[in-house]
Design a protein around this motif. Structure first.
Motif, PDB file in Angstrom:
ATOM      1  N   UNK A  82      27.976  50.093  46.821  1.00  0.00           N
ATOM      2  CA  UNK A  82      28.502  49.555  48.073  1.00  0.00           C
ATOM      3  C   UNK A  82      29.817  49.421  48.311  1.00  0.00           C
ATOM      4  N   UNK A  83      30.661  49.813  47.331  1.00  0.00           N
ATOM      5  CA  UNK A  83      32.060  49.703  47.154  1.00  0.00           C
ATOM      6  C   UNK A  83      32.595  51.043  47.777  1.00  0.00           C
ATOM      7  N   UNK A  84      33.272  50.702  49.171  1.00  0.00           N
ATOM      8  CA  UNK A  84      33.943  52.133  49.671  1.00  0.00           C
ATOM      9  C   UNK A  84      35.101  52.608  48.817  1.00  0.00           C
ATOM     10  N   UNK A  85      35.676  51.770  48.141  1.00  0.00           N
ATOM     11  CA  UNK A  85      36.677  52.450  47.019  1.00  0.00           C
ATOM     12  C   UNK A  85      36.350  51.459  45.753  1.00  0.00           C
TER      13      UNK A  85
ATOM     14  N   UNK B 110      34.659  45.272  39.196  1.00  0.00           N
ATOM     15  CA  UNK B 110      33.787  45.543  38.012  1.00  0.00           C
ATOM     16  C   UNK B 110      33.955  44.852  37.013  1.00  0.00           C
ATOM     17  N   UNK B 111      35.027  44.403  36.527  1.00  0.00           N
ATOM     18  CA  UNK B 111      35.374  43.307  35.456  1.00  0.00           C
ATOM     19  C   UNK B 111      34.684  41.956  35.737  1.00  0.00           C
ATOM     20  N   UNK B 112      34.874  41.463  36.995  1.00  0.00           N
ATOM     21  CA  UNK B 112      34.185  40.260  37.387  1.00  0.00           C
ATOM     22  C   UNK B 112      32.714  40.280  37.437  1.00  0.00           C
TER      23      UNK B 112
ATOM     24  N   UNK C 288      27.300  53.427  39.572  1.00  0.00           N
ATOM     25  CA  UNK C 288      26.933  53.192  41.231  1.00  0.00           C
ATOM     26  C   UNK C 288      27.924  53.729  42.150  1.00  0.00           C
ATOM     27  N   UNK C 289      29.169  53.911  41.893  1.00  0.00           N
ATOM     28  CA  UNK C 289      30.040  54.291  42.679  1.00  0.00           C
ATOM     29  C   UNK C 289      30.192  55.681  42.668  1.00  0.00           C
TER      30      UNK C 289
END
Length: 186
Positions: free
Chosen positions: A27-30, A36-38, A152-153
């Motif tokens: 879902x992350x455009x960038x 990712x760490x969070x 996923x990205x």
């Protein structure tokens, strides 16, 4: 419980978190490394905390059910594993939300770690050093969740169902191993 057995359980438990992390990465455009760490921290902390809670709950009842504790471990791990396998075949559209706000991450972290609570109950009946076990599970989930965001990205959601299927099979096999060892090798 050996380190290799604990590793297998940790990987199996982290597959739900990995699958959700894959969706987050998708879902992350960038790609956002901090996010990712969070995500890894939320999932790792909850995957470590839930078995600890389960362990203390199970510990209080350990003496009353020692004669059939191996059956409890087997049934809990098998049910969790079967549920994960069923979810791997559920191809409903995922809600792809890149946010890592507190509310949504806590809900996701609880949802992906409920099975770890049940595994913690089984730890109360086994020879497990709970501090080391929950730390190992938390770190494994943390690392696999970060890997899931990246996967996923870069690769999309195609690995989500395979991760859930593998996690389910691992937990069923571990439950079967516990049962067989207790019934035939003690």
């Amino acid at each position: 419980m050996s380190l290799s057995e604990l590793f297998v359980i940790a990987v199996g438990l982290s597959m739900d978190a990995f699958a959700v992390a894959v969706c987050k990465g998708l879902s992350m455009p960038r790609l956002n490394r901090i996010h990712a760490v969070i995500i890894g921290l939320y999932f790792g902390a909850f995957q470590a905390g839930m078995p600890l809670i389960g362990y203390f709950l199970g510990y209080h009842f350990r003496d009353a059910i020692t004669s059939f504790d191996h059956w409890i471990a087997f049934v809990l791990l098998a049910v969790i594993g079967i549920n994960m396998i069923k979810e791997s075949f559920d191809h409903d559209e995922e809600n792809l939300d890149p946010s890592v706000d507190f509310r949504s991450m806590v809900i996701l972290a609880i949802a992906t770690s409920i099975d770890a609570l049940a595994v913690g109950v089984t730890f109360a009946f086994l020879q497990v050093q709970i501090g080391a076990a929950v730390s190992f599970i938390g770190v494994t989930t943390f690392l696999l969740s970060i890997a899931g965001v990246f996967a996923g990205h870069f690769f999309g959601v195609r690995y989500k169902s395979k991760a859930e299927l593998a996690g389910g099979l691992i937990l069923i096999l571990m439950g079967t191993k516990i049962l067989v060892e207790h019934l035939f090798f003690q």
